[in-house]
Design a protein around this motif. Structure first.
Motif, PDB file in Angstrom:
ATOM      1  N   ARG A 262       0.931  -1.307   0.029  1.00  0.00           N
ATOM      2  CA  ARG A 262       0.098  -0.054  -0.075  1.00  0.00           C
ATOM      3  C   ARG A 262       1.036   1.298  -0.089  1.00  0.00           C
ATOM      4  NH1 ARG A 262      -1.970   2.075   5.298  1.00  0.00           N
ATOM      5  NH2 ARG A 262      -0.590   1.439   6.937  1.00  0.00           N
ATOM      6  N   VAL A 263       0.414   2.395  -0.435  1.00  0.00           N
ATOM      7  CA  VAL A 263       0.832   3.706  -0.278  1.00  0.00           C
ATOM      8  C   VAL A 263       0.386   4.465   0.673  1.00  0.00           C
ATOM      9  CG1 VAL A 263       1.343   5.753  -1.739  1.00  0.00           C
ATOM     10  CG2 VAL A 263       1.594   3.343  -2.663  1.00  0.00           C
ATOM     11  N   GLU A 264       0.942   4.860   1.741  1.00  0.00           N
ATOM     12  CA  GLU A 264       0.459   5.343   3.025  1.00  0.00           C
ATOM     13  C   GLU A 264      -0.351   6.612   2.493  1.00  0.00           C
ATOM     14  OE1 GLU A 264       2.209   5.101   6.539  1.00  0.00           O
ATOM     15  OE2 GLU A 264       3.097   3.173   6.354  1.00  0.00           O
ATOM     16  N   GLU A 265       0.228   7.443   1.877  1.00  0.00           N
ATOM     17  CA  GLU A 265      -0.287   8.688   1.322  1.00  0.00           C
ATOM     18  C   GLU A 265      -1.563   8.671   0.654  1.00  0.00           C
ATOM     19  OE1 GLU A 265       2.583   7.742   1.113  1.00  0.00           O
ATOM     20  OE2 GLU A 265       4.029   9.061   1.870  1.00  0.00           O
ATOM     21  N   ALA A 266      -2.065   7.562   0.027  1.00  0.00           N
ATOM     22  CA  ALA A 266      -3.277   7.629  -0.647  1.00  0.00           C
ATOM     23  C   ALA A 266      -4.256   7.206   0.304  1.00  0.00           C
ATOM     24  CB  ALA A 266      -3.059   6.514  -1.678  1.00  0.00           C
ATOM     25  N   ASN A 267      -5.646   7.369  -0.233  1.00  0.00           N
ATOM     26  CA  ASN A 267      -6.625   7.073   0.441  1.00  0.00           C
ATOM     27  C   ASN A 267      -7.592   5.938   0.053  1.00  0.00           C
ATOM     28  OD1 ASN A 267      -8.421   7.307   2.564  1.00  0.00           O
ATOM     29  ND2 ASN A 267      -9.485   9.181   1.753  1.00  0.00           N
ATOM     30  N   PRO A 268      -7.200   4.765   0.102  1.00  0.00           N
ATOM     31  CA  PRO A 268      -7.771   3.762  -0.786  1.00  0.00           C
ATOM     32  C   PRO A 268      -9.419   3.513   0.271  1.00  0.00           C
ATOM     33  CG  PRO A 268      -6.097   2.704   0.297  1.00  0.00           C
ATOM     34  CD  PRO A 268      -6.140   4.303   0.774  1.00  0.00           C
ATOM     35  N   LEU A 269     -10.240   2.892  -0.624  1.00  0.00           N
ATOM     36  CA  LEU A 269     -11.537   2.407   0.176  1.00  0.00           C
ATOM     37  C   LEU A 269     -11.049   1.267   0.934  1.00  0.00           C
ATOM     38  CD1 LEU A 269     -14.515   2.007   0.065  1.00  0.00           C
ATOM     39  CD2 LEU A 269     -14.533   0.304  -1.504  1.00  0.00           C
ATOM     40  N   ALA A 270      -9.898   0.432   0.470  1.00  0.00           N
ATOM     41  CA  ALA A 270      -9.548  -0.520   1.580  1.00  0.00           C
ATOM     42  C   ALA A 270      -8.174  -1.331   0.903  1.00  0.00           C
ATOM     43  CB  ALA A 270     -10.367  -1.862   1.489  1.00  0.00           C
TER      44      ALA A 270
ATOM     45  N   GLU B  90      -6.918 -14.722  -1.515  1.00  0.00           N
ATOM     46  CA  GLU B  90      -7.959 -14.170  -0.544  1.00  0.00           C
ATOM     47  C   GLU B  90      -7.581 -12.656  -0.654  1.00  0.00           C
ATOM     48  OE1 GLU B  90      -7.710 -16.131   3.150  1.00  0.00           O
ATOM     49  OE2 GLU B  90      -8.718 -14.181   4.256  1.00  0.00           O
ATOM     50  N   GLN B  91      -6.606 -12.061  -1.060  1.00  0.00           N
ATOM     51  CA  GLN B  91      -6.301 -10.587  -1.149  1.00  0.00           C
ATOM     52  C   GLN B  91      -7.134 -10.209  -2.418  1.00  0.00           C
ATOM     53  OE1 GLN B  91      -2.520  -9.002  -1.327  1.00  0.00           O
ATOM     54  NE2 GLN B  91      -1.826 -10.530   0.354  1.00  0.00           N
ATOM     55  N   ALA B  92      -7.197 -10.894  -3.533  1.00  0.00           N
ATOM     56  CA  ALA B  92      -7.638 -10.400  -4.419  1.00  0.00           C
ATOM     57  C   ALA B  92      -9.251 -10.548  -4.462  1.00  0.00           C
ATOM     58  CB  ALA B  92      -7.274 -11.113  -5.642  1.00  0.00           C
ATOM     59  N   TYR B  93      -9.716 -11.569  -4.034  1.00  0.00           N
ATOM     60  CA  TYR B  93     -11.041 -11.965  -3.734  1.00  0.00           C
ATOM     61  C   TYR B  93     -11.679 -10.923  -2.885  1.00  0.00           C
ATOM     62  CZ  TYR B  93     -15.167 -14.484  -1.642  1.00  0.00           C
ATOM     63  OH  TYR B  93     -16.428 -14.819  -1.354  1.00  0.00           O
ATOM     64  N   LYS B  94     -11.024 -10.645  -1.665  1.00  0.00           N
ATOM     65  CA  LYS B  94     -11.544  -9.524  -0.756  1.00  0.00           C
ATOM     66  C   LYS B  94     -11.827  -8.225  -1.317  1.00  0.00           C
ATOM     67  CE  LYS B  94     -11.091 -12.087   3.569  1.00  0.00           C
ATOM     68  NZ  LYS B  94     -10.568 -12.178   5.080  1.00  0.00           N
ATOM     69  N   GLY B  95     -10.635  -7.937  -2.060  1.00  0.00           N
ATOM     70  CA  GLY B  95     -10.613  -6.652  -2.750  1.00  0.00           C
ATOM     71  C   GLY B  95     -11.915  -6.245  -3.602  1.00  0.00           C
ATOM     72  N   ILE B  96     -12.162  -7.412  -4.451  1.00  0.00           N
ATOM     73  CA  ILE B  96     -13.410  -7.107  -5.202  1.00  0.00           C
ATOM     74  C   ILE B  96     -14.538  -7.178  -4.329  1.00  0.00           C
ATOM     75  CG2 ILE B  96     -14.682  -8.128  -7.231  1.00  0.00           C
ATOM     76  CD1 ILE B  96     -11.991  -6.806  -8.125  1.00  0.00           C
ATOM     77  N   LYS B  97     -14.423  -8.111  -3.537  1.00  0.00           N
ATOM     78  CA  LYS B  97     -15.669  -8.007  -2.473  1.00  0.00           C
ATOM     79  C   LYS B  97     -16.005  -6.880  -1.691  1.00  0.00           C
ATOM     80  CE  LYS B  97     -17.921 -11.410  -0.994  1.00  0.00           C
ATOM     81  NZ  LYS B  97     -18.794 -12.305  -1.197  1.00  0.00           N
ATOM     82  N   ALA B  98     -14.829  -5.985  -1.441  1.00  0.00           N
ATOM     83  CA  ALA B  98     -14.923  -4.638  -0.868  1.00  0.00           C
ATOM     84  C   ALA B  98     -15.584  -3.688  -1.676  1.00  0.00           C
ATOM     85  CB  ALA B  98     -13.508  -4.349  -0.465  1.00  0.00           C
ATOM     86  N   PHE B  99     -15.416  -3.870  -3.028  1.00  0.00           N
ATOM     87  CA  PHE B  99     -16.480  -3.147  -3.739  1.00  0.00           C
ATOM     88  C   PHE B  99     -17.921  -3.467  -3.835  1.00  0.00           C
ATOM     89  CE2 PHE B  99     -12.550  -2.666  -6.548  1.00  0.00           C
ATOM     90  CZ  PHE B  99     -12.199  -1.624  -6.150  1.00  0.00           C
ATOM     91  N   SER B 100     -18.186  -4.678  -3.785  1.00  0.00           N
ATOM     92  CA  SER B 100     -19.708  -5.103  -3.735  1.00  0.00           C
ATOM     93  C   SER B 100     -20.234  -4.730  -2.392  1.00  0.00           C
ATOM     94  CB  SER B 100     -19.775  -6.540  -4.326  1.00  0.00           C
ATOM     95  OG  SER B 100     -19.264  -7.597  -3.152  1.00  0.00           O
ATOM     96  N   GLU B 101     -19.393  -4.850  -1.375  1.00  0.00           N
ATOM     97  CA  GLU B 101     -19.865  -4.575  -0.107  1.00  0.00           C
ATOM     98  C   GLU B 101     -20.277  -3.014   0.044  1.00  0.00           C
ATOM     99  OE1 GLU B 101     -20.095  -6.435   3.181  1.00  0.00           O
ATOM    100  OE2 GLU B 101     -20.191  -7.786   1.397  1.00  0.00           O
TER     101      GLU B 101
END
Lengths: 358, 358
Positions: free
Chosen positions: B162-170, B315-326
């Motif tokens: 991750r890049v700490e300066e950015a502000n991702p959804l997750a 699991e990282q990728a799966y949960k990443g996409i699921k974060a969008f659906s959540e």
DNA sequence: CTGAAAGCGCTTACAG
DNA sequence: CTGAAAGCGCTTACAG
């Protein structure tokens, strides 16, 4: 522009077959009242095309309420079975819109009779449960009830341990033998092959030692013999409720065996032994234990316990209930034997497993 | 008889407010065209009752198609990123009935420019993506595009690092520093504090060493210094594509340093070093590596590698996409920083992690 | 600004 | 044995 390929719906199939949607639904779910000819015609179309039913629409339209029962030991706060119960509740929450209810029944984990009572209650409740999740701690009693459930065609799932002779829809749990084997490997990565090792277990009044504990101990021993270790093993027997007695037992044991270098305990209550080691400053004793309980984690963090071996109890229960929804609602095949990973926890990685409660 | 409590529906709210369902829907989703008075009335009712929207019904009725883009390095067969891609596809499958499409864009993991090209393509595609998942291997280029996405209000998720300066959804990934620290602990549980250790890394033409590898190395060193180990460390530099050169480099290194007792490599390609150790029978060298690749597992099983440290890429990728659906479909808040457990794999437990691909 | 109607993809009585 | 209609809990044009 729209990247979703056109989906085939029941209506499409009905048109192709020159029948109504209701009739297609009847053959799709095999609920009879369809002439052989119509049935053949529809099945032919079904074989040609790739129909993917929309189970969400199906659940929405359906009036069916699902009642899943779960039969597990009583949950002490901070204890192992509380984690299991959390998994049950998480699954129930998630399946709320599918009209799923999870009813939890408890029993005394030291009493096979109490397990039997809980199972009786489950089988006599109204409405009849659609499926039953259980922790089959005791094989003979388990066999009685799995048989009854099979007669009544109630699917059941095992968590924690399994009874090989039964035929559950699925099992979620650890390979206990292998987790005992790994426990030995980790202990001896910190001890020498010739060291004296103490193994602790809880006194078991009814000789009803649960499957899992016994298997872990077997696995431990098999590591020792397979690698020709010449370690000496001494045993300590703990009481489930008399902590003073435990302290005096351990005092005596370590006094008589000052050369004990390692300790192992195969139940989830490593903290009983770790608390003693810490209090009496037996820092030279390396210890391994099982299960991610807060009380154990404390001693992992302060280095009294070197390794904890964990088995994802919350996930076992969650997946167990989800197996039922996969089966009934999403019509998917569920793999029958599902071993959970044997997680190795240390001071360095424990934090991330704690965050993982989903 | 029915244990499901009566659920509150939009229609119920509409009746209470003396308006139509459409109007309730408008305030529920804040899409305007409602007078302040009606809005207040409806919100008052909403505050009183516990309305739980049925997101499945909502998705069924909605015509909205979601396009989620994923930007990850090229997938070599059997390589790390293939596991990530599997997670993306599993999530897409699972979200099929919600009209979700996942479009994968690849880049050359050794070329920041190629990453930038992929991101350009994503931002220029039609339809505009609803959200973007990316592996932010290179910070400067990442910052350019996270800024653009924020301007356009496109939520994005980081995986891997991750890049700490950015502000991702997750963010879903490992604490790389800590995984390097744990790597050192495991290596020195098999080696002595004073041993000579070889650390391998891949030559990096563009000085663009990815975040993660650098952090793991820092973590490793911090273990050494924190514990005042007096080990000697020698370095070996590998080539990504010239295997012959690698062999001669390693031959030279081990000839000049016959006292090397341990080896560590922080990329996913431990098998390059392990293959050498096996071939030249350097059995006295203890090795640790990263990531659950088939080629690594082979050397774990035959004991060339003592421990592998894994991070659940699928699991990282799966949960990443699921974060969008959540976020979009289930309107849930997603925790922003999600560290994956740092799994410790050995010969004894590897089997169960392999079965775990869900 | 608001409501009535149609529709998402399926299931469920009901009538014949 | 079969079909037409109503309904699950929502959203979406459309008309006013």
């Amino acid at each position: 522009m729209n990247s979703i390929p056109q989906k085939i719906k029941i209506k499409d199939i009905a048109e192709k077959a020159g029948v109504s949607a209701g009739t297609v639904d009847r053959v799709l779910h095999d609920r009879g009242n369809v002439s052989d000819e119509t049935k053949r015609k529809i099945q032919a179309i079904l074989n040609e095309i790739n129909y993917r039913p929309n189970h969400y629409a199906s659940a929405l339209a359906s009036k069916k309420v699902f009642v899943f029962c779960a039969v597990i030991p009583n949950c002490e706060p901070g204890g192992y079975w509380e984690l299991v119960e959390q998994g049950l509740l998480r699954a129930e929450q998630e399946l709320y819109d599918f009209k799923v209810v999870v009813k939890v029944y408890h029993f005394d984990q030291y009493s096979p009779d109490s397990f039997a009572e809980a199972m009786e209650a489950v089988l006599q409740q109204t409405p009849v449960p659609d499926a039953v999740l259980l922790a089959p701690l005791y094989k003979p009693k388990t066999m009685i009830y799995t048989k009854k459930m099979e007669e009544r065609e109630i699917p059941y799932v095992f968590i924690d341990s399994r009874v090989e002779e039964a035929n559950p829809l699925a099992f979620y749990g650890q390979d206990s033998l292998q987790s005992g084997y790994l426990g030995a490997k980790l202990l001896f990565s910190q001890c020498s092959d010739t060291d004296k090792i103490a193994i602790f277990s809880f006194f078991d009044p009814g000789q009803t030692l649960s499957n899992q504990i016994a298997l872990r101990m077997d696995g431990f021993k098999s590591y020792v013999s397979k690698n020709n270790l010449s370690c000496k093993i001494v045993r300590g027997t703990l009481s489930a409720n008399d902590q003073e007695e435990n302290v005096s037992m351990m005092k005596k044991l370590f006094k008589e065996n000052p050369d004990i270098k390692g300790a192992a305990i195969f139940s989830s209550r490593a903290y009983v032994v770790a608390g003693f080691l810490e209090k009496y400053k037996l820092n030279h004793v390396t210890m391994i234990g099982y299960d991610l309980l807060e009380k154990n984690v404390k001693y992992l963090k302060n280095n009294t316990i070197s390794y904890l071996i964990a088995q994802r109890p919350e996930e076992q229960a969650y997946k167990g209930i989800k197996a039922f929804s996969e089966h009934f609602i999403f019509k998917k095949n569920v793999p029958q034997i599902n071993y959970m990973p044997i997680d190795i926890l240390t001071q360095e990685n424990i934090k991330f497993y704690l965050e993982q409660s989903q």
